[in-house]
Design an enzyme around this catalytic site. Structure first.
Site, mmCIF file in Angstrom:
data_model
loop_
_atom_site.group_PDB
_atom_site.id
_atom_site.type_symbol
_atom_site.label_atom_id
_atom_site.label_comp_id
_atom_site.label_asym_id
_atom_site.label_seq_id
_atom_site.Cartn_x
_atom_site.Cartn_y
_atom_site.Cartn_z
ATOM 1 N N ASN A 1 0.823 -1.209 0.000
ATOM 2 C CA ASN A 1 0.000 0.000 0.000
ATOM 3 C C ASN A 1 0.870 1.279 0.000
ATOM 4 O OD1 ASN A 1 -1.665 2.150 0.856
ATOM 5 N ND2 ASN A 1 -3.101 0.720 1.808
ATOM 6 N N ASP B 1 -0.100 -3.190 10.374
ATOM 7 C CA ASP B 1 -1.425 -3.760 10.166
ATOM 8 C C ASP B 1 -2.456 -2.852 10.820
ATOM 9 O OD1 ASP B 1 -2.486 -6.132 8.763
ATOM 10 O OD2 ASP B 1 -3.631 -6.296 10.609
ATOM 11 N N TYR C 1 -10.540 4.320 3.956
ATOM 12 C CA TYR C 1 -11.721 4.767 4.685
ATOM 13 C C TYR C 1 -11.697 6.274 4.979
ATOM 14 C CZ TYR C 1 -12.493 -0.243 5.338
ATOM 15 O OH TYR C 1 -12.706 -1.582 5.115
ATOM 16 N N LYS D 1 -3.475 15.190 9.523
ATOM 17 C CA LYS D 1 -3.638 13.734 9.719
ATOM 18 C C LYS D 1 -2.358 13.095 10.273
ATOM 19 C CE LYS D 1 -4.792 9.356 7.536
ATOM 20 N NZ LYS D 1 -4.942 8.564 6.312
ATOM 21 N N ARG E 1 -1.664 5.854 12.831
ATOM 22 C CA ARG E 1 -0.313 5.578 12.292
ATOM 23 C C ARG E 1 0.725 6.442 13.009
ATOM 24 N NH1 ARG E 1 -2.067 5.860 7.683
ATOM 25 N NH2 ARG E 1 -2.339 3.618 7.656
HETATM 26 P P1 ITT Z 1 -0.295 -4.152 3.483
HETATM 27 O O1 ITT Z 1 0.281 -4.689 2.229
HETATM 28 O O2 ITT Z 1 0.621 -3.244 4.246
HETATM 29 O O3 ITT Z 1 -0.916 -5.215 4.369
HETATM 30 P P2 ITT Z 1 -3.065 -3.198 3.261
HETATM 31 O O4 ITT Z 1 -3.691 -2.079 2.504
HETATM 32 O O5 ITT Z 1 -3.608 -4.594 3.016
HETATM 33 O O6 ITT Z 1 -1.485 -3.155 3.008
HETATM 34 P P3 ITT Z 1 -3.914 -3.417 6.039
HETATM 35 O O7 ITT Z 1 -4.011 -4.907 6.015
HETATM 36 O O8 ITT Z 1 -3.266 -2.792 7.191
HETATM 37 O O9 ITT Z 1 -3.113 -2.842 4.778
HETATM 38 O O10 ITT Z 1 -5.362 -2.913 5.728
HETATM 39 C C1 ITT Z 1 -6.084 -2.024 6.405
HETATM 40 C C2 ITT Z 1 -7.019 -1.286 5.478
HETATM 41 O O11 ITT Z 1 -7.558 -0.235 6.280
HETATM 42 C C3 ITT Z 1 -6.300 -0.601 4.306
HETATM 43 O O12 ITT Z 1 -6.298 -1.370 3.134
HETATM 44 C C4 ITT Z 1 -7.138 0.683 4.126
HETATM 45 O O13 ITT Z 1 -8.238 0.424 3.284
HETATM 46 C C5 ITT Z 1 -7.634 0.958 5.535
HETATM 47 N N1 ITT Z 1 -6.813 1.994 6.211
HETATM 48 C C6 ITT Z 1 -5.782 1.829 7.067
HETATM 49 N N2 ITT Z 1 -5.266 3.008 7.469
HETATM 50 C C7 ITT Z 1 -6.004 3.947 6.838
HETATM 51 C C8 ITT Z 1 -5.962 5.346 6.806
HETATM 52 O O14 ITT Z 1 -5.052 6.059 7.485
HETATM 53 N N3 ITT Z 1 -6.852 5.982 6.046
HETATM 54 C C9 ITT Z 1 -7.777 5.309 5.339
HETATM 55 N N4 ITT Z 1 -7.896 3.985 5.290
HETATM 56 C C10 ITT Z 1 -6.999 3.298 6.046
#
Ligand code: ITT
Length: 183
Positions: free
Chosen positions: A13, A69, A143, A163, A169
């Site tokens: 991501n 995560d 989100y 933010k 984070r």
């Molecule tokens: P990794 O490869 O790092 O796992 P990921 O996108 O799958 O990437 P996560 O498993 O941590 O990451 O997923 C959490 C989800 O929550 C992520 O895909 C976003 O859609 C959402 N998310 C997390 N932090 C956010 C933020 O600061 N703002 C908006 N959405 C967020």
């Protein structure tokens, strides 16, 4: 080139990396990016998922790494989507979440940052309370168009000017930095 980084963020991501990089820059830590799809175990615990992700990232790249995560926990849905936030975003998305909610719109974002090198495995958490908006507002990733942090009336997508000074984070990375700079 890679030598100028202190450690690497392993993730699929880009958005997470860019925010983490800005935050760690402010603490004087140089964060590189290893874009990588890490296998994610199914678990009800963000902590367990983070530990497995960190171990697999280190064994793949053999450099000091952090992984993150995250989960969005919605009170009236008993914490759903929580550890399934990534999957739920890709399937029902923000529209699907909004369709599930009625009056109680309380929610929180949780971040687990896990550091791993040859000898150390260490996790840090950060939480941010807020509410889910009634409709999607602003342009942003994940989100952000539906999450309103506490003490604000705008979604993160409408106003993300601070933010990186208050997010889940930021809070987890601040704890990590305090530890990392003194270890
Ligand atoms: P990794 O490869 O790092 O796992 P990921 O996108 O799958 O990437 P996560 O498993 O941590 O990451 O997923 C959490 C989800 O929550 C992520 O895909 C976003 O859609 C959402 N998310 C997390 N932090 C956010 C933020 O600061 N703002 C908006 N959405 C967020």
């Amino acid at each position: 080139m890679q030598k100028s980084f202190d450690l690497f963020f392993v993730s699929s991501n880009n958005h997470k990396y860019h925010e983490a990089k800005k935050i760690l820059d402010s603490f004087g830590i140089k964060l590189g990016f290893l874009k990588s799809d890490l296998e994610e175990i199914q678990s009800n615990s963000l902590n367990d998922i983070a530990i497995k992700k960190a171990r697999s990232a280190f064994s793949k790249h053999k450099k000091p790494i952090i992984i993150e995560d995250d989960g969005l926990f919605i009170s009236s849905l008993e914490g759903f989507p929580g550890p399934y936030s990534s999957y739920v975003f890709k399937t029902i998305g923000n529209k699907g979440i909004l369709n599930l909610l009625k009056n109680n719109r309380k929610a929180k974002f949780v971040s687990i940052i896990t550091y791993c090198d040859k000898t150390i495995l260490e996790s840090f958490d950060g939480k941010l309370n807020g509410t889910i908006s009634k409709s999607q507002k602003g342009k942003g990733w994940g989100y952000d168009p539906i999450f309103i942090p506490k003490n604000s009336n705008k979604t993160f997508a409408e106003n993300n000017s601070n933010k990186n000074e208050l997010s889940h984070r930021y809070k987890a990375l601040k704890k990590f930095s305090n530890w990392y700079l003194h270890k």
